[in-house]
Every structure is written in C-alpha cells, then in structure tokens.
Design a protein around this motif. Structure first.
Motif, short mmCIF file in Angstrom:
data_model
loop_
_atom_site.label_atom_id
_atom_site.label_comp_id
_atom_site.label_asym_id
_atom_site.label_seq_id
_atom_site.Cartn_x
_atom_site.Cartn_y
_atom_site.Cartn_z
N ALA A 5 0.72 -0.69 0.31
CA ALA A 5 -0.26 -0.15 -0.26
C ALA A 5 1.11 0.88 -0.27
N MET A 6 1.84 1.30 0.65
CA MET A 6 2.74 2.21 1.15
C MET A 6 3.17 2.74 -0.24
N SER A 7 3.64 1.53 -1.56
CA SER A 7 4.68 1.06 -2.29
C SER A 7 3.73 2.25 -3.64
N GLU A 8 1.98 1.93 -3.20
CA GLU A 8 1.76 2.70 -4.41
C GLU A 8 1.35 4.50 -4.31
N PHE A 9 2.11 4.89 -3.41
CA PHE A 9 1.66 6.43 -2.56
C PHE A 9 3.43 6.51 -3.42
N TYR A 10 4.42 5.99 -3.11
CA TYR A 10 5.48 6.40 -3.38
C TYR A 10 5.51 6.32 -5.35
N ARG A 11 4.36 5.35 -5.93
CA ARG A 11 4.29 5.51 -7.16
C ARG A 11 4.15 6.66 -7.54
N VAL A 12 2.84 7.52 -6.87
CA VAL A 12 2.41 8.39 -7.57
C VAL A 12 3.37 9.49 -7.07
N ALA A 13 3.83 9.38 -5.90
CA ALA A 13 4.86 10.68 -5.54
C ALA A 13 5.82 10.27 -7.35
N HIS A 14 6.63 9.53 -7.44
CA HIS A 14 7.67 9.45 -8.21
C HIS A 14 7.13 9.52 -9.84
N ALA A 15 6.14 9.51 -9.80
CA ALA A 15 5.75 9.67 -11.29
C ALA A 15 5.78 11.26 -11.53
N ALA A 16 5.01 11.72 -10.57
CA ALA A 16 4.83 13.02 -10.03
C ALA A 16 5.78 14.14 -10.66
N ARG A 17 6.88 13.07 -9.87
CA ARG A 17 8.30 14.15 -9.57
C ARG A 17 9.12 13.51 -10.95
N MET A 18 9.21 12.91 -11.59
CA MET A 18 9.45 11.96 -12.92
C MET A 18 8.84 13.07 -13.98
N LYS A 19 7.86 14.10 -13.94
CA LYS A 19 6.59 14.67 -15.35
C LYS A 19 7.30 15.99 -14.79
N LYS A 20 7.84 16.46 -13.61
CA LYS A 20 7.80 17.77 -13.39
C LYS A 20 9.02 17.93 -14.04
N LEU A 21 10.35 17.04 -13.36
CA LEU A 21 11.72 16.87 -13.74
C LEU A 21 11.04 16.96 -15.51
N SER A 22 10.73 16.44 -16.41
CA SER A 22 11.04 16.28 -17.83
C SER A 22 9.85 17.58 -18.50
N ALA A 23 9.58 18.23 -17.73
CA ALA A 23 8.09 19.29 -18.03
C ALA A 23 9.83 19.75 -19.43
N ALA A 24 10.50 20.23 -18.76
CA ALA A 24 11.63 21.22 -19.88
C ALA A 24 12.83 20.50 -20.66
N PRO A 25 12.68 20.74 -20.93
CA PRO A 25 13.67 20.12 -22.35
C PRO A 25 15.28 19.92 -21.33
N ALA A 26 15.72 18.97 -21.69
CA ALA A 26 17.19 18.68 -20.86
C ALA A 26 18.41 19.34 -21.55
#
Length: 373
Positions: A33-54
């Motif tokens: 159950a905790m890993s599902e929270f981790y999954r959501v938080a990680h996806a949000a973080r990666m989306k934010k990091l990927s928003a701008a060109p590398a």
C-alpha cells in the motif's frame, strides 16, 4: 556467522517473500500500500523534471545509474569509464550527488587534498579523487557538470547515479543491473527494491549486468532474455568484479592475494549488497567468512570498530577485510589493534566489450552533436 546491524535488515526477508506467516503477510500488504503512494509521488516528480528540455552540454556525458535501491556496483564502472576516457585524452570529470555527506551545497574538488574528509563530500568522491579525477558534488548534477567543464576544461563527464536525473542530457544512459537480484523483487519500494517501475528502463541505451559469476549461468541467461524481450535492441554488457590486490590499513606490509588463501577472515562492510562482498572474501580465502554488516554508507565510529575487532578476536580471524569505499569512512585517528586490509576491485568484462568501446570513443562533432553509439 553473520552480525547484521543494518537498520533495514529485517525488511529484506519480508520483501523477498522468504519470511512466511501471518505477520509477514500483513507487513507485505502494508508495504505494498505504501509503495502505491511512492509510485504516485515518483510519477509526479519525474513529470515535473521532464517538463523542460534536458540541458545539453558541449562534451560527451555518460550516465551510470540503476533502477533498484542498494548496491549494483556502479562505482567501479564509473572509475573504469573515467579511466578509459583519460586514456583517450578526454580529461574526464565526475558529477555526483555525494550520498551520505553532511550539508547540501555545491563542492568542486580537483585533488584528494581538497577534501577535508569524506563527511563533506561522501565516500565515492574520495575514490574518484584518488584516481586523479576532478569531482563535482552537487545535488544538481547539471550545475556540477558545467562547473567541471568551466574550471577544469573537462572533455567528458561521467554522471554517477544519474539514471533518475533526467534534466541533464546524456549520450549514453547505462542502467546497471545486478544479476543476482536484477529487478528488486519486482515491486516498488518499500514493497520491493525498485526505485521506479521497470518500464522506465526504456530510457537506458545500455544494460550493464554485474556479478554474473555469483548469479550463475542459468540466472544470468534468464535476466539477459528478460531484458531482450522487454527492451529489444538495447545492447547488454556482462561483467564480473575481480580482485586486483589488497592494501594494508594501518601499519604493516600489504599481503599478496595468494597469501590470504587458507586464512580466516572477518568481512566488514556498510554496503547496499554486502553478500556479494562476503562471497568475494570467501573466494579469496577459500574459507567460511564471518560477516559484520552495517547500513550502506555507515559512518564508522570508535565503538563500531571496537565491536568489530572484538568479534574478530573471538572468531580467531587472521584478517579483518573491508572495501575501498568502507576504508574511506574509517576515522582518521583509527589505529587498528588487529590486521586490517582493503580489497582492491576491478571490472572484468565477460561480454559486450565493443559496446563499452563505442561509449569511450564518443566525440563531439563540430556541430555540437554526439558521435553515434
């Protein structure tokens, strides 16, 4: 005999499913159950990091990272790649976060003398500095890499533990896979050891499998086949770690590797994967090993070392054996009462060496693009 003082040591048998019973099942359910929270938080973080060109730099950048928590053996690979770039006159610099250090500011180091202690920069940077490589210790690896280019005219950058740091473009994105536990029990942390979903391995341009000797031919083949099936066309390198020597810690002459055969050793480590190190020590001595395990990147104190030496005395150990990385974290004032050595480790490529050569031969063309892999 194993003395395990790691803070998370009781979780591993639950993650792996080795521990049975109702209590373990309840723990696994809670961890999932905790890993599902981790999954959501990680996806949000990666989306934010990927928003701008590398950010794209003017020199080749090679990232060495992984998708699992714990040790997969990235540091020896970073050292090997940096050495290869140096041999080709590409003046490598290493950008790293400096895990386990005190503070979070940006630190640029050009020699071992620049680092007052490992506490200020982390343990891996000390090893890189001892190899003669300039190091940028910065949570913002892009900023650190730029500093290395500006201050030392680095012609190549090795990005240590950079697989999740997607804001810096790279010419090769190496995912290091431990053949003994390649996919972190197949679950996201804390239900398993995955830092992100397996599907994210699609970002990798190369899979580098380590410890294939410990995993065995059958398991290595299964992992190779799984990677080829999930990510067809991505090249695979397979390697083992070999002992290149032993160096005495404290006073006394360093022993030859052959002279350790038939001796009794206590293996002490603070690693993500202590089992592999202990197997290595057992292979060197040919005898059963006493293991004393600490948490990854553990800062050794006087009381810790006294307990280790007392355990060695009780077990009749001839040697206390540790890793180069652990030796960095020993207190500067430490004066061993018993015989200590650190094992020196090199990477030995079993297959796929041409893919490594392709990476080491990367060059920027006049238009600023990278040579093809």
């Amino acid at each position: 005999m194993i003395i395990d003082s790691r803070s998370g040591s009781k979780l591993y048998p639950i993650m792996s499913g080795e521990k049975k019973g109702a209590a373990a099942a309840v723990c696994r359910a809670g961890m999932f159950a905790m890993s599902e929270f981790y999954r959501v938080a990680h996806a949000a973080r990666m989306k934010k990091l990927s928003a701008a060109p590398a950010l794209k730099l003017d020199v080749p950048v090679v990232s060495v990272g992984n998708i699992t928590l714990g040790g997969t053996g990235k540091t020896p690979i970073c050292r090997m790649l940096a050495s290869g770039f140096a041999e080709r006159g590409m003046n490598p610099g290493i950008a790293t976060r400096g895990y386990g250090r005190e503070g979070s500011g940006s630190i640029i180091l050009s020699s071992r003398a620049d680092a007052l202690s490992w506490h200020s920069c982390g343990d891996e940077p000390i090893l890189y500095l001892e190899d003669g490589r300039p190091v940028a210790v910065d949570i913002d690896r892009a900023r650190g890499a730029r500093s290395l280019i500006d201050r030392f005219s680095c012609g190549s950058i090795v990005l240590d533990d950079g697989f999740q740091f997607v804001t810096l473009a790279r010419d090769a994105d190496i995912a290091v896979i431990d053949a003994c536990n390649p996919f972190g029990f197949g679950k996201l942390f804390p239900a398993g050891l995955l830092r992100e979903p397996l599907t994210e391995l699609k970002r990798a341009t190369l899979f580098w499998m380590t410890r294939i000797d410990a995993a065995g031919a059958e398991k290595t083949a299964q992992t190779r086949d799984a990677l080829s099936r999930m990510f067809p066309g991505t090249p695979i390198v397979e390697s083992v770690y070999k002992i290149s020597g032993a160096k005495r810690i404290g006073e006394g002459e360093s022993p030859g590797i052959d002279s350790l055969r038939g001796t009794r050793a206590l293996a002490v480590s603070g690693l993500g994967n202590p089992e592999q190190f202990e197997r290595t020590v057992a292979n060197v001595t040919g005898e059963a090993v006493i293991a004393y395990r600490f948490t990854d990147h553990h800062p050794y104190g006087d009381a810790d070392l006294e307990r280790v030496e007392d355990a060695a005395a009780r077990a009749g150990a001839d040697w206390i054996v540790t890793t180069e990385k652990d030796a960095v974290r020993l207190p500067g004032h430490f004066k061993p009462r018993r015989a200590w050595i650190k094992l020196l480790i090199d990477v030995d490529i079993a297959s796929g060496s041409r893919h490594v050569e392709d990476i080491l031969n990367l060059r920027r063309d006049t238009a600023g693009g990278a040579g093809a892999l």
